[in-house]
Design a protein around this motif. Sequence first.
Motif, mmCIF file in Angstrom:
data_model
loop_
_atom_site.group_PDB
_atom_site.id
_atom_site.type_symbol
_atom_site.label_atom_id
_atom_site.label_comp_id
_atom_site.label_asym_id
_atom_site.label_seq_id
_atom_site.Cartn_x
_atom_site.Cartn_y
_atom_site.Cartn_z
ATOM 1 N N LEU B 68 0.831 -1.211 0.000
ATOM 2 C CA LEU B 68 0.000 0.000 0.000
ATOM 3 C C LEU B 68 0.866 1.262 0.000
ATOM 4 N N PHE B 69 1.993 1.175 0.694
ATOM 5 C CA PHE B 69 2.852 2.355 0.895
ATOM 6 C C PHE B 69 3.977 2.410 -0.141
ATOM 7 N N ILE B 70 4.073 3.554 -0.790
ATOM 8 C CA ILE B 70 5.084 3.767 -1.822
ATOM 9 C C ILE B 70 5.924 4.981 -1.440
ATOM 10 N N PRO B 71 7.257 4.866 -1.486
ATOM 11 C CA PRO B 71 8.082 6.041 -1.185
ATOM 12 C C PRO B 71 7.728 7.166 -2.162
ATOM 13 N N VAL B 91 -0.735 11.438 1.998
ATOM 14 C CA VAL B 91 0.660 11.276 2.393
ATOM 15 C C VAL B 91 0.794 10.971 3.886
ATOM 16 N N VAL B 92 1.500 9.875 4.179
ATOM 17 C CA VAL B 92 1.803 9.513 5.566
ATOM 18 C C VAL B 92 3.121 10.188 5.938
ATOM 19 N N THR B 93 3.077 11.020 6.975
ATOM 20 C CA THR B 93 4.298 11.723 7.396
ATOM 21 C C THR B 93 4.797 11.237 8.749
ATOM 22 N N HIS B 94 3.903 10.599 9.513
ATOM 23 C CA HIS B 94 4.263 10.115 10.850
ATOM 24 C C HIS B 94 3.890 8.645 10.984
ATOM 25 N N ALA B 95 4.761 7.878 11.615
ATOM 26 C CA ALA B 95 4.445 6.463 11.855
ATOM 27 C C ALA B 95 5.254 5.966 13.035
ATOM 28 N N GLY B 96 4.662 5.051 13.787
ATOM 29 C CA GLY B 96 5.359 4.513 14.957
ATOM 30 C C GLY B 96 5.718 5.599 15.951
ATOM 31 N N LEU B 100 8.569 10.693 9.777
ATOM 32 C CA LEU B 100 9.353 9.879 8.856
ATOM 33 C C LEU B 100 10.392 10.708 8.117
ATOM 34 N N ILE B 104 5.650 9.020 2.855
ATOM 35 C CA ILE B 104 5.159 7.831 2.162
ATOM 36 C C ILE B 104 3.823 8.165 1.519
ATOM 37 N N VAL B 106 0.248 6.899 -0.042
ATOM 38 C CA VAL B 106 -0.696 5.784 -0.091
ATOM 39 C C VAL B 106 -1.030 5.567 -1.565
#
Lengths: 468, 468
Positions: B68-71, B91-96, B100, B104, B106
């Motif tokens: 699902l996640f692409i750089p 856009v995913v900017t934060h994880a865990g 980041l 990343i 979607v």
Amino acid sequence: MARVLTPRAEDFPRWYQDLIAKAQMADNGPVRGTMVIRPAAYAIWERMQAAMDARIKEAEAQNAYFPLFIPESYLSREAQHVEGFSPELAVVTHAGGKELAEPIVVRPTSETIFGEFMAKWIDSYRDLPLLLNQWANVVRWELRPRTFLRTTEFLWQEGHTAHATEADARDYARRILHSVYEDFMVNLLAIPVVPGRKTKGERFAGATNTMTLEAMMGDGKALQMGTSHELGQNFAKAFDITYTSQAGTVEHAWTTSWGSTTRMIGGLIMVHGDDSGLRLPPLLAPIQAQIMVVKAGEGVTEAAVKLRDELKAAGVRVKLDDRADIPFGRRAVDAELQGIPVRIEVGPRDLAAGNAVVARRIDGTKSPVALADVVTEVTGALKTDQQRLLDSALALRQERTVDVETLGDAIEAAQTGWARVPWSAVGTDGEAEANGKAVTVRCLIRPDGSVPESDEEPGVLAILARAY
Amino acid sequence: MARVLTPRAEDFPRWYQDLIAKAQMADNGPVRGTMVIRPAAYAIWERMQAAMDARIKEAEAQNAYFPLFIPESYLSREAQHVEGFSPELAVVTHAGGKELAEPIVVRPTSETIFGEFMAKWIDSYRDLPLLLNQWANVVRWELRPRTFLRTTEFLWQEGHTAHATEADARDYARRILHSVYEDFMVNLLAIPVVPGRKTKGERFAGATNTMTLEAMMGDGKALQMGTSHELGQNFAKAFDITYTSQAGTVEHAWTTSWGSTTRMIGGLIMVHGDDSGLRLPPLLAPIQAQIMVVKAGEGVTEAAVKLRDELKAAGVRVKLDDRADIPFGRRAVDAELQGIPVRIEVGPRDLAAGNAVVARRIDGTKSPVALADVVTEVTGALKTDQQRLLDSALALRQERTVDVETLGDAIEAAQTGWARVPWSAVGTDGEAEANGKAVTVRCLIRPDGSVPESDEEPGVLAILARAY
């Protein structure tokens, strides 16, 4: 024969990764912890899905699809749930070229969003039980990823149900545990799982009871193969899932959730794999029999095609490999890596004697079989070898499980297998001590193997093991 | 009978949303533009998937699953591609719990990540063609969402293939267009699609040729039901997908991609729906026949169960509705909303005469049928009504399509249907003018209905329409 994989006895985790690479099952994705599931493994997943889905429908649950994106605020409504999942969340902060007013979470699981809509859809007792399931991808940020076993994104099914009473919810969570998961794992995957109850410390975040199915891997460690949760009224209260009872009162529903994932592929490899590759249970195998043209020769391809058609007509999932330009040895190694249960080798020499050679993946035996008997031989082998894989996994588990009476002995026994010990000899303090030594309480069971109704039942046993 | 939906003639878009709500097909999700696909619609999607998947496998493509996640950096490697998709990205900017280092994306589509791995997996000409497909969710931020038609997240299949030559890629893209998409849409969905070539302005971002299947909705507008793209060597060059040829030279591959989505459910509604609800083509319908106990009475349930078993044995997907405590009228309205092709009504009065009443959704006709003839009557109706739905959709399209010679006439005709006009009378300037009036060139076709090899072929016709 040249060594294809690191032997299991030498380095089990490396053997596992070697097998996944060499059998072309998966690759690491570019984003840390993600994986590409290649066709060889995805075909296995498709067969898992089909078999599970039939059982889920048999249990009267209906499939639906809920959004990937969940408002961050939903997660916070159930206190234990948000605490459990916060460290693992991936968060979308920008979309459509703008910063979002409220951050969006990529679902780590969907209790909250199912809860929101169950509340809308349920009006009266007539709407219960509401039995839903979805096949979807979920994301949990993994610090120590391992292909199939712990990946940042994985595929799964997640069931979510609402019931009028606690007893209904309890019964349904157990029905799923046994008639969907246990039945599928034992009879399709040939994996002898132990259904049991998780301790309070190992429960799903937000559950009042988590039940699990634990399997022993080839190295004696445990793997959780699936879980079924009673959620009590925790989510019903957080999302206001209420119904009007027959008596006219407004009541909170009781909910359950249950899931199984692509992790099962990892379990399958670690239970049935050997030093030559995967061994697929015949009922699961996408290809049950591969007919191999050993080398070109008079009538060879014709004989191979005829066998292919006969096996197909007998209901066998069969593939013809007639790539005579690729060395036979290499193709045989590939078939073994992929775990195809039976190979039928057709070459000029055997054919001259009216035979083909039937090779069984389970033990590497090869025997010449008259062409007219191949179908009977193969269908017989598929049936027998399904059972033999189950028997062999069960035998390993029995051999490597010891009954002990103290925590110390249990932790020691867990270094090489499973320890079965009275839960009264462990308790919450003992569990913490074991965890400090990388040993966990996998589940609680009754002496007769059934699943306890509570941790406090007298006589309850704990299974301790190292785990993936 | 009380009015259930806003009539189509009164307000088509509102009829569409009414139908989706009342037939319990979907709800809006909490994040803007997302949807919850409810069991009634998901069951349709499952049958679409099964029928499409069989055709995709027939075309020798294998299923896989990519992350699902692409750089974010991947998207930028193909200039037109990033330009086309940038405004729609989530856009995913934060994880865990951390920000980041690299954002990343979607996936809005997966050409880039398939490209990355095709480059790793392809070595020589022996590895070609590489034919892959995945069933997955994708995300494109939608400013004007509409359920099923344009949603922020949707479900789809996306095929990605690599070939040794341009001709191989072109042939395969056409094979998918016709033998997967057109065949499925015409024969299963009973939707008479027009396969055609998109103009340069309407091409997929990064494609050298986009082919489409266009269908006319009940209000005369067009809907793009699926697309198949030739990507030339654009992605092969961006991701370095090369192979060693038989002659020993290193060459770039030629790639294709092709997709169809949950949007097809919207198309199905708008082609076959009427003022009472959906009308499902029998071959697609999850439930083909519903047996309804009109009201309780002597032998009624027994007769209904017997009919259920007989129909099941005849291979009909049948459901028994014996909820005699819910008014019959309400249940009949629900069955019509959901589009179940045939209802078999079993009540005391008809039963006394040895009959059941067979009601056909397609035209609302009802007739008493002797119990012994019900199976023959129903199986005949299912076959006939599949064809009648197709015929009726085709008749509407023919009625509402006019042949014109000028751009002006085409734009005018497109207000109520489709205009077929020589492409030479439109051209790129004319296309821009039409777009300014909310009319688009849906596709280019040859006079014989086949798909042109280029926009410049003499005699090529353009279909202009308003579109969803």
